[in-house]
Design a protein around this motif. Structure first.
Motif, PDB file in Angstrom:
ATOM      1  N   THR A  16       0.826  -1.208   0.000  1.00 41.31           N
ATOM      2  CA  THR A  16       0.000   0.000   0.000  1.00 41.31           C
ATOM      3  C   THR A  16       0.859   1.257   0.000  1.00 41.31           C
ATOM      4  N   ARG A  19       2.101   1.879  -3.503  1.00 43.40           N
ATOM      5  CA  ARG A  19       1.028   2.414  -4.346  1.00 43.40           C
ATOM      6  C   ARG A  19       0.757   3.876  -4.009  1.00 43.40           C
ATOM      7  N   LEU A  23       1.242   7.610  -6.231  1.00 44.85           N
ATOM      8  CA  LEU A  23       0.236   8.664  -6.380  1.00 44.85           C
ATOM      9  C   LEU A  23       0.739  10.010  -5.863  1.00 44.85           C
ATOM     10  N   SER A  97     -15.238  -7.799  -6.248  1.00 44.54           N
ATOM     11  CA  SER A  97     -14.685  -6.446  -6.340  1.00 44.54           C
ATOM     12  C   SER A  97     -15.318  -5.486  -5.347  1.00 44.54           C
ATOM     13  N   SER A 202     -11.722  -1.614  -1.479  1.00 45.18           N
ATOM     14  CA  SER A 202     -10.490  -2.036  -2.140  1.00 45.18           C
ATOM     15  C   SER A 202      -9.381  -1.056  -1.804  1.00 45.18           C
ATOM     16  N   ASP A 203      -8.146  -1.536  -1.904  1.00 44.97           N
ATOM     17  CA  ASP A 203      -6.997  -0.683  -1.629  1.00 44.97           C
ATOM     18  C   ASP A 203      -6.939   0.478  -2.618  1.00 44.97           C
ATOM     19  N   GLU A 204      -7.292   0.204  -3.871  1.00 44.39           N
ATOM     20  CA  GLU A 204      -7.255   1.243  -4.895  1.00 44.39           C
ATOM     21  C   GLU A 204      -8.234   2.370  -4.577  1.00 44.39           C
ATOM     22  N   LEU A 207      -6.999   4.393  -1.518  1.00 42.14           N
ATOM     23  CA  LEU A 207      -5.918   5.320  -1.838  1.00 42.14           C
ATOM     24  C   LEU A 207      -6.423   6.513  -2.644  1.00 42.14           C
ATOM     25  N   ALA A 208      -7.387   6.279  -3.511  1.00 39.91           N
ATOM     26  CA  ALA A 208      -7.979   7.396  -4.245  1.00 39.91           C
ATOM     27  C   ALA A 208      -8.658   8.364  -3.284  1.00 39.91           C
TER      28      ALA A 208
END
Length: 220
Positions: A16, A19, A23, A97, A202-204, A207-208
């Motif tokens: 994480t 990632r 960003l 998902s 989700s991790d994505e 992070l967003a």
């Protein structure tokens, strides 16, 4: 730059952090828990249609007993979990998902699933499948030094992490929480500068959300 605290256990914490830095975030890993394997005896594989895997930790720490159920296809809660299962030699039947409940809603209700789970887990809500849980790992609290957290954004990957972080922070008023789910956000309690939950678990997505929050904050 706003500091981002990644609180999940290793090795996921380092993933994480990497990632987050891609960003442009100033992220540090401060794991609140350490994953430990739990000894378990695998049941007879032939009475199940597949494995329900809701964390990559299940296959990372499942040990030699996994050999007895390796013939069963994996129903994975997300892409990272599926990748870990595939790396461990399992075939993947389905990848979710949006959390375990959505995953189970998308597959046959007649499935008999062996759930490779952690000691601290939330059962699926009103699942139609026959699910048999078995504990294969546990997460143990670590003694940690958070350092200066004023003005930081903390990533809350689970309700348990939310509760633990709340115990460790003396002054919540200048700390912002980015939670992976509403349940994780609620577990942290009140009194924070701001609390927001990711659109999907989700991790994505988390992070967003963190990147968005960092844009609205100024370092203290």
């Amino acid at each position: 730059m706003t500091r981002v605290l990644v609180l999940r256990p290793e090795p996921a914490a380092s993933t994480t952090v990497a990632r987050a830095r891609q960003l442009g975030l100033d992220a540090d890993a401060v794991p609140l828990f350490e994953i430990e394997p739990v000894a378990w005896n695998a049941p007879e594989a032939t009475v199940f249609d597949g494995l329900l895997v809701t964390s990559a930790n299940a296959v990372r720490h499942g040990g030699e007993a996994l050999q007895a159920v390796r013939s069963l296809p994996v129903y994975a809660v997300g892409g990272a979990t599926a990748a870990a299962a595939r790396d461990a030699g399992f075939d993947i039947a389905s990848i979710g998902s949006a959390g375990v409940d959505d995953l189970l809603d998308s597959v046959s209700p007649d499935l008999r699933l062996l759930h490779l789970a952690g000691a601290d887990r939330k059962p699926p809500t009103e699942s139609r499948q026959r699910i048999t849980p078995v504990t294969v790992y546990r997460s143990c609290p670590r003694e940690v030094a958070l350092g200066e957290v004023a003005g930081a954004v903390a990533l809350i990957h689970s309700p348990r992490a939310g509760r633990r972080f709340a115990e460790l922070v003396e002054d919540r008023r200048t700390v912002t929480l980015a939670a992976i789910s509403p349940a994780a956000a609620d577990a942290a309690g009140a009194g924070w500068c701001k609390v927001a939950a990711a659109e999907t678990p989700s991790d994505e997505a988390l992070l967003a959300l963190a990147a968005q929050l960092c844009k609205t904050l100024r370092p203290s």
